[in-house]
Design a protein around this motif. Structure first.
Motif, short mmCIF file in Angstrom:
data_model
loop_
_atom_site.label_atom_id
_atom_site.label_comp_id
_atom_site.label_asym_id
_atom_site.label_seq_id
_atom_site.Cartn_x
_atom_site.Cartn_y
_atom_site.Cartn_z
N GLN A 92 0.83 -1.21 0.00
CA GLN A 92 0.00 0.00 0.00
C GLN A 92 0.86 1.26 0.00
O GLN A 92 0.57 2.23 -0.71
N THR A 96 1.10 3.87 -3.16
CA THR A 96 0.80 5.29 -2.98
C THR A 96 1.91 6.15 -3.57
O THR A 96 1.64 7.15 -4.26
N LEU A 99 1.61 6.28 -7.29
CA LEU A 99 0.58 7.19 -7.77
C LEU A 99 1.04 8.65 -7.65
O LEU A 99 0.81 9.45 -8.57
N ASN A 146 -6.17 -8.84 -7.09
CA ASN A 146 -7.01 -8.04 -6.19
C ASN A 146 -8.47 -8.27 -6.56
O ASN A 146 -8.82 -8.14 -7.73
N ASN A 162 -9.74 -6.59 -0.43
CA ASN A 162 -9.21 -5.61 -1.36
C ASN A 162 -7.99 -4.93 -0.75
O ASN A 162 -8.04 -4.46 0.39
N LEU A 164 -5.74 -1.80 -1.26
CA LEU A 164 -5.84 -0.53 -1.96
C LEU A 164 -4.93 0.51 -1.32
O LEU A 164 -4.66 0.43 -0.12
N PRO A 165 -4.45 1.52 -2.10
CA PRO A 165 -4.68 1.69 -3.54
C PRO A 165 -3.84 0.72 -4.36
O PRO A 165 -2.96 0.04 -3.82
N ARG A 166 -4.10 0.69 -5.65
CA ARG A 166 -3.31 -0.13 -6.57
C ARG A 166 -2.27 0.74 -7.25
O ARG A 166 -2.50 1.92 -7.52
N ASN A 170 -1.54 -1.09 -12.31
CA ASN A 170 -1.69 -2.31 -11.51
C ASN A 170 -0.43 -3.17 -11.52
O ASN A 170 -0.48 -4.40 -11.50
#
Length: 343
Positions: A92, A96, A99, A146, A162, A164-166, A170
Motif C-alpha cells: 500500500q 501510494t 501514484l 485483487n 481488497n 488498496l490503492p493499486r 496495476n
C-alpha cells in the motif's frame, strides 16, 4: 544500463563524536535527490535501518517526499526489510508513492543484513528464512491479484480482501536484493524477478558464478529474456582528484566500517583494505572520473548489467561533498558510460 545512486542515510559524525541531527540529514537527502533528477540520473534508492548512525527507518516516507520535488527519476527502497514488514502495508505504501510519482516507484525487497528490525517489530530471527519466503510470496500475490485470498504462518488470513490503492497500471516494480547466497539468487531467478547484487568487498570477479547461475535459472524457467534485469550496488564516491577524494573519504569510510563491525565482531578496518578496494581488482569505486568510468564499464562487461547503483553516503560525507560527487556522477561519469555503451 541504468545509472543511479543508493543511500542508507548515514549521519555525519564530527571530530568530537557528536552525531548529526536526523532532521538536518533528511533535508539534505531531499536536496541531493533533486540534483540527481536534474542531472538525468535514472534512479535513487534509500535503505531501511533502525540504528543511531542512520537517519532513515522508513524509506517510503523519504520516497514520497522526493516524489513531489522530482520529475523523472525512479524512486525505490534499497532495501525494504521484507522479513520484518507486513507485505500488505508495504504494498500500500509503495503503491501510494507510485501514484504520487506517476509510476516511478520501485520496491527492492531483502532479507536484512541488519537485524535490528526483527525484535523491534516482534519477529524471531529463528524464522529468518521462513519469514522472507512467505512474505515475498504474499507481496507478489498482492501485486498480481485483487481482491486477494491467502493464508500463511506469520500473519492473519486474508479472505477476498481488497488491497488498496493499486499501483499505476496495476503493476508495482519489485526487485530482489541479494548478497552472496545461491539460494537467494535461485529464488529471484525462478520467480523471474529483477535482481541487484550487493558487492561491497573482495574481488567482484568472485561473484561471476552467481550472475551466471541467475541467468541460467532465469532461462530454465523460460522467463522473457528481454525483461531480465541485473544490477550491482557498490560503494562509490567521486572527486576531481583521485588521491584527494581517497584522503578525504578514508577516515569517514573506515569509521563507519568499524561502527558496523563492532556489533558483528569484525576486526578494525585497515587502510590496505581500502587501497585494495580502490584498485582495479577491488569492489570500491572511489576516485576520479576516469577511474569511475573504467570500473563501471568493467562491471558491465563482466556481469552483463542492466543497472549500476553507486552507494554514495557510507560514513556520512558532508552535504557539500555529496553534492559534488553527485554532480560529477551525473554530469561527467554517466554521460561517458552511456556513450561507451552506445559505441
Amino acid at each position: 544500463m541504468e545509472l543511479g545512486i543508493g543511500m542508507f542515510g548515514d549521519l555525519q559524525h564530527n571530530q568530537a563524536g557528536q552525531i548529526q541531527a536526523p532532521q538536518e540529514r533528511l533535508q539534505e537527502i531531499i536536496e541531493e535527490v533533486k540534483l540527481m533528477d536534474q542531472l538525468g540520473l535514472d534512479f535513487f534508492g534509500i535503505g531501511e535501518h533502525h540504528r543511531p548512525d542512520y537517519a532513515v527507518s522508513v524509506p517510503e516516507i523519504i520516497l514520497a517526499a522526493t516524489a513531489t520535488v522530482t520529475k523523472r527519476i525512479k524512486l525505490g527502497s534499497a532495501v525494504s526489510v521484507l522479513s520484518s514488514s507486513d507485505p500488505v502495508k508495504l504494498y500500500q505504501s509503495f503503491a501510494t508513492i507510485d501514484l504520487i510519482s506517476n509510476g516511478r516507484a520501485e520496491l527492492t525487497a531483502g532479507r536484512g543484513s541488519f537485524i535490528e528490525s526483527f525484535p523491534l517489530y516482534g519477529q524471531s530471527l529463528d524464522d529468518y528464512n521462513e519469514l522472507f519466503v512467505e512474505k515475498l510470496n504474499l507481496l507478489l500475490k498482492i501485486n498480481n491479484e485483487n481482491p486477494i485470498t491467502w493464508s500463511g504462518k506469520f500473519r492473519p488470513t486474508l479472505n477476498r480482501q481488497n488491497i488498496l490503492p493499486r499501483a499505476l497500471n496495476n503493476n508495482l516494480a519489485i526487485w530482489i536484493a541479494v548478497g552472496g547466497t545461491p539460494e537467494s539468487v535461485e529464488r529471484a531467478a525462478r520467480l523471474g524477478l529483477p535482481v541487484i547484487f550487493a558487492i561491497i568487498g573482495g574481488n567482484p570477479r568472485q561473484f561471476e558464478p552467481l550472475f551466471k547461475y541467475y541467468k541460467d535459472v532465469y532461462r530454465h524457467y523460460k522467463h522473457d529474456e528481454s525483461k531480465m534485469q541485473i544490477g550491482v550496488h557498490m560503494h562509490s564516491f567521486f572527486g576531481l582528484d583521485s588521491k584527494a577524494v581517497a584522503d578525504y573519504y578514508y577516515p569517514l569510510y573506515s569509521a563507519q566500517m568499524d561502527r558496523v563491525g563492532k556489533s558483528r565482531g569484525w576486526p578494525p578496518y585497515q587502510k590496505n583494505q581500502f587501497d585494495y578496494g580502490r584498485s582495479e581488482n577491488g569492489a570500491l569505486i572511489i576516485g576520479d572520473v576516469n577511474e569511475a568510468v573504467d570500473k563501471i564499464l568493467q562491471m558491465q562487461e563482466l556481469f552483463g548489467l542492466t543497472r549500476f547503483s553507486a552507494h554514495m553516503d557510507v560514513g556520512g560525507p558532508s552535504h557539500q561533498e555529496m553534492m559534488k560527487s553527485i554532480e560529477l556522477f551525473g554530469s561527467e561519469i554517466a554521460p561517458q558510460v552511456r556513450k561507451a555503451l552506445r559505441s
